[in-house]
Design an enzyme around this catalytic site. Structure first.
Site, PDB file in Angstrom:
ATOM      1  N   LYS A  55       0.849  -1.200   0.000  1.00  0.00           N
ATOM      2  CA  LYS A  55       0.000   0.000   0.000  1.00  0.00           C
ATOM      3  C   LYS A  55       0.882   1.247   0.000  1.00  0.00           C
ATOM      4  CE  LYS A  55      -1.815   2.987   2.834  1.00  0.00           C
ATOM      5  NZ  LYS A  55      -1.921   4.182   1.991  1.00  0.00           N
ATOM      6  N   GLU A 101       9.651   0.951  10.756  1.00  0.00           N
ATOM      7  CA  GLU A 101      10.687   1.994  10.611  1.00  0.00           C
ATOM      8  C   GLU A 101       9.965   3.310  10.818  1.00  0.00           C
ATOM      9  OE1 GLU A 101      12.468   4.843   9.257  1.00  0.00           O
ATOM     10  OE2 GLU A 101      12.676   3.925   7.262  1.00  0.00           O
ATOM     11  N   CYS A 134      13.175  10.582   7.904  1.00  0.00           N
ATOM     12  CA  CYS A 134      13.011  10.097   9.274  1.00  0.00           C
ATOM     13  C   CYS A 134      14.304  10.286  10.060  1.00  0.00           C
ATOM     14  CB  CYS A 134      12.572   8.649   9.271  1.00  0.00           C
ATOM     15  SG  CYS A 134      13.484   7.666   8.091  1.00  0.00           S
ATOM     16  N   GLU A 193       9.229  15.399  16.310  1.00  0.00           N
ATOM     17  CA  GLU A 193       9.630  15.301  14.903  1.00  0.00           C
ATOM     18  C   GLU A 193       8.825  16.316  14.078  1.00  0.00           C
ATOM     19  OE1 GLU A 193       8.531  11.725  12.554  1.00  0.00           O
ATOM     20  OE2 GLU A 193      10.635  11.725  11.952  1.00  0.00           O
TER      21      GLU A 193
HETATM   22  P1  NDP Z   1       1.551   8.063   8.424  1.00  0.00           P
HETATM   23  O1  NDP Z   1       2.284   7.269   9.424  1.00  0.00           O
HETATM   24  O2  NDP Z   1       0.097   8.364   8.667  1.00  0.00           O
HETATM   25  O3  NDP Z   1       1.613   7.363   6.971  1.00  0.00           O
HETATM   26  C1  NDP Z   1       2.465   6.325   6.584  1.00  0.00           C
HETATM   27  C2  NDP Z   1       1.673   5.229   5.869  1.00  0.00           C
HETATM   28  O4  NDP Z   1       0.756   4.630   6.785  1.00  0.00           O
HETATM   29  C3  NDP Z   1       0.810   5.742   4.719  1.00  0.00           C
HETATM   30  O5  NDP Z   1       0.774   4.782   3.695  1.00  0.00           O
HETATM   31  C4  NDP Z   1      -0.537   5.889   5.387  1.00  0.00           C
HETATM   32  O6  NDP Z   1      -1.625   5.902   4.505  1.00  0.00           O
HETATM   33  C5  NDP Z   1      -0.572   4.655   6.256  1.00  0.00           C
HETATM   34  N1  NDP Z   1      -1.524   4.726   7.353  1.00  0.00           N
HETATM   35  C6  NDP Z   1      -2.079   5.826   7.933  1.00  0.00           C
HETATM   36  N2  NDP Z   1      -2.924   5.466   8.929  1.00  0.00           N
HETATM   37  C7  NDP Z   1      -2.911   4.109   8.966  1.00  0.00           C
HETATM   38  C8  NDP Z   1      -3.570   3.139   9.788  1.00  0.00           C
HETATM   39  N3  NDP Z   1      -4.397   3.483  10.763  1.00  0.00           N
HETATM   40  N4  NDP Z   1      -3.307   1.831   9.566  1.00  0.00           N
HETATM   41  C9  NDP Z   1      -2.444   1.454   8.596  1.00  0.00           C
HETATM   42  N5  NDP Z   1      -1.812   2.322   7.779  1.00  0.00           N
HETATM   43  C10 NDP Z   1      -2.029   3.637   7.973  1.00  0.00           C
HETATM   44  O7  NDP Z   1       2.312   9.399   8.191  1.00  0.00           O
HETATM   45  P2  NDP Z   1       1.717  10.785   7.634  1.00  0.00           P
HETATM   46  O8  NDP Z   1       1.709  10.724   6.171  1.00  0.00           O
HETATM   47  O9  NDP Z   1       0.439  11.116   8.286  1.00  0.00           O
HETATM   48  O10 NDP Z   1       2.822  11.801   8.138  1.00  0.00           O
HETATM   49  C11 NDP Z   1       2.733  12.279   9.475  1.00  0.00           C
HETATM   50  C12 NDP Z   1       4.078  12.275  10.138  1.00  0.00           C
HETATM   51  O11 NDP Z   1       4.603  10.963  10.147  1.00  0.00           O
HETATM   52  C13 NDP Z   1       5.133  13.111   9.451  1.00  0.00           C
HETATM   53  O12 NDP Z   1       5.033  14.455   9.780  1.00  0.00           O
HETATM   54  C14 NDP Z   1       6.373  12.473   9.991  1.00  0.00           C
HETATM   55  O13 NDP Z   1       6.631  12.979  11.273  1.00  0.00           O
HETATM   56  C15 NDP Z   1       6.021  11.007  10.099  1.00  0.00           C
HETATM   57  N6  NDP Z   1       6.489  10.232   8.937  1.00  0.00           N
HETATM   58  C16 NDP Z   1       7.590   9.460   9.087  1.00  0.00           C
HETATM   59  C17 NDP Z   1       8.102   8.777   8.008  1.00  0.00           C
HETATM   60  C18 NDP Z   1       9.312   7.920   8.120  1.00  0.00           C
HETATM   61  O14 NDP Z   1      10.004   7.734   7.113  1.00  0.00           O
HETATM   62  N7  NDP Z   1       9.590   7.335   9.266  1.00  0.00           N
HETATM   63  C19 NDP Z   1       7.516   8.898   6.673  1.00  0.00           C
HETATM   64  C20 NDP Z   1       6.315   9.698   6.636  1.00  0.00           C
HETATM   65  C21 NDP Z   1       5.852  10.338   7.739  1.00  0.00           C
HETATM   66  P3  NDP Z   1      -2.121   7.340   3.967  1.00  0.00           P
HETATM   67  O15 NDP Z   1      -1.053   7.776   3.061  1.00  0.00           O
HETATM   68  O16 NDP Z   1      -3.387   7.083   3.301  1.00  0.00           O
HETATM   69  O17 NDP Z   1      -2.270   8.212   5.177  1.00  0.00           O
END
Ligand code: NDP
Length: 497
Positions: A195, A270, A304, A401
């Site tokens: 996904k 991660e 990250c 973060e």
């Molecule tokens: P999320 O953790 O929400 O998104 C990461 C993935 O998880 C996306 O594919 C998202 O789908 C999916 N997801 C969201 N909610 C659920 C759920 N309940 N169950 C399963 N999968 C889910 O990150 P955000 O995009 O909201 O970003 C918010 C913050 O997260 C950022 O500001 C940053 O701090 C952190 N982040 C960290 C990352 C890293 O590399 N460690 C990468 C991205 C974000 P969808 O896209 O539809 O929301």
């Protein structure tokens, strides 16, 4: 702040890709969502719609998991020689090379990052990941175990694929995160439901086309586009998924752990970070300044492991922060397809609100910006690169973060003090050290609570180097041979002689 002002051009193949209604990949077929719904994909530099993709939900996840289960249990994937499996992965890497420019432009349009960066970082690193993992396909070995009764028993270990894997990836490096996840799962013989993030599904869909063209059998890789709650959550909770691998926020990582509890599927995570970057007095300061700026501003701070907390030894504080602020002021912001652009927009309106909220929080708590601290322009989701001084360790901008181009800088007196503040975080993903003193470098590297420590460099990634976090930055490691642990079960076989 400088604006990169050159007209952009989009390759004809990319325009064609965007103009064709996108579908998702289930069981080797390109299909609409079961509900018939779709959602828009935006260019974050302009806020304009560039494509639309199916809006998957639980029904689509069920279909995709069924396809992956059948492909795992009775398809040709597990039965084919590991040599052929590796060759198919290398074929995929060859095809990606042929489509490298399309990938770079799609990443830029979808995520906002400069295509010039995607060309030298995201795309080649993704290709390299498949090649590195293709090599492992033939090298997943068990061993013999000398049990305590020699001559009575003979025992050995088999490493078997864990099964059907759900992989949920974020938007900051869409293609690279897909490669980090798919590479080891394919090498070990697993089947997958991937996904992509709702903001950036396009490069995964192009990758899906190449996966088919490479001859990887139907059902081995399924790609379901959609939103987190409607697709990610049912994938993480699915009773017929054996393992879930997630990259994203620590908050959602905790939901994944709960969702996985139903069938106790294996979990690797991660997650977030708030990585310290430490500059000692004896460092080569010119290199350290450029390195510290890159550590936070690369990918607009949407990493990250971004070096978002800069700790600078007293005596060189002003020189280093002024240098980093000067670097920040020289960065050209603009559309990612503009060849002059060095920093694009944040990925979405939501991230713009989030990051500018942190800027406000820093200002209201008394942090002083040496540059930036505001939105840039009124079109797209740009934020000016920001250096905050006069911060305190307990401020929100130092503890949480931000995931944007915002660095906080604090002075320190000695190694004991910097170790205390550097480790004062719920995270433990990355850390940087700038020094010429070997003893100090090794002492800090040993005592920092972080999955990766870079010394006199930052953000150096290689398919062979494991990456992952201590504390709330995650479980397990990506890349290197360590990641294979995530995708294999260990079977002990014991024979009475
Ligand atoms: P999320 O953790 O929400 O998104 C990461 C993935 O998880 C996306 O594919 C998202 O789908 C999916 N997801 C969201 N909610 C659920 C759920 N309940 N169950 C399963 N999968 C889910 O990150 P955000 O995009 O909201 O970003 C918010 C913050 O997260 C950022 O500001 C940053 O701090 C952190 N982040 C960290 C990352 C890293 O590399 N460690 C990468 C991205 C974000 P969808 O896209 O539809 O929301």
């Amino acid at each position: 702040m400088l604006r990169a002002d050159v007209a952009i051009t989009i390759a004809p193949e990319v325009n064609k890709f965007l103009a064709t209604p996108r579908k998702m990949l289930i069981d080797g077929q390109w299909v609409e969502a079961a509900s018939g719904r779709s959602f828009a994909v935006y260019d974050p530099a302009t806020g304009e719609v560039i494509a639309s993709v199916p809006e998957g939900d639980k029904e689509d996840i069920d279909r995709a998991v069924r396809a992956a289960r059948t492909a795992f249990d009775s398809g040709p994937w597990r039965k084919m020689t590991t040599s052929l499996r590796g060759r198919l992965m290398n074929k995929l890497a060859d095809l990606m090379e042929q489509h490298a420019e399309e990938f770079a432009q799609l990443e830029s349009l979808d995520n906002g990052k400069p295509a010039s960066i995607a060309r030298v970082a995201d795309v080649p690193l993704a290709i390299d990941m498949f090649r590195y993992m293709a090599g492992w396909a033939t090298k997943i070995e068990g061993n013999t175990i000398p049990v305590s009764w020699p001559g009575t028993y003979f025992a050995y270990i088999l490493r078997e694929p864990v099964g059907v894997v759900g992989q949920i990836i974020p938007w900051n490096f869409p293609l690279l995160m897909a490669a980090w996840k798919l590479g080891p799962a394919l090498a070990t013989g697993c089947t997958i439901v991937l996904k992509p993030a709702e903001q950036t599904p396009l490069s995964a869909l192009l990758l899906g086309e190449l996966i088919q063209e490479a001859g990887i059998p139907a059902g081995v890789v399924n790609i379901v586009t959609g939103f987190g709650k409607e697709t990610g959550a049912p994938l993480a909770a699915h009773p017929d998924v054996d393992k879930v691998a997630f990259t994203g926020s620590t908050e959602v990582g905790k939901f994944i752990v709960q969702a996985a509890g139903g069938n106790l599927k294996k979990v690797s995570l991660e997650l977030g970070g708030k990585s310290p970057n430490i500059v000692l007095k004896d460092a080569d300061l010119d290199t350290a300044v450029v390195g510290a700026a890159n550590a936070i501003f690369f990918n607009h701070g949407q990493c990250c492991c971004a070096g978002s907390r800069l700790y600078i030894e007293r005596g060189i504080f002003d020189r280093v922060v002024d240098g980093v602020a000067e670097q920040a002021k020289q960065i050209k912001l603009g559309h990612g397809l503009n060849p002059e652009t060095q920093m694009g927009p944040l990925v979405s309106d939501e991230q713009l609100t989030r990051v500018t909220g942190y800027l406000q929080s820093g200002l209201s708590e008394g942090a002083r910006p040496l540059c930036g601290a505001q939105r840039y322009g009124d079109t797209g989701y740009f934020v000016e690169p920001t250096v905050f001084v006069d911060v305190k360790q307990d401020m929100k901008v130092v503890q949480e973060e931000i995931f944007g181009p915002v660095v906080t800088a604090l002075p320190f007196k000695d190694l004991d003090e910097v170790l205390t503040v550097a480790n004062d975080t719920i995270y433990g993903l990355g850390a940087g050290i700038w020094t010429k003193d070997l003893s100090k470098a090794h002492r800090l590297a040993a005592e920092l609570h972080a999955g990766t420590v870079w010394i006199n460099c930052y953000n150096v990634f290689d398919a062979a180097l494991p990456f992952g976090g201590y504390k709330q930055s995650g479980w397990g490691r990506e890349m290197g041979h360590e990641v294979l642990e995530n995708y294999t079960e260990v079977k002990a076989v014991c024979i009475r002689l």
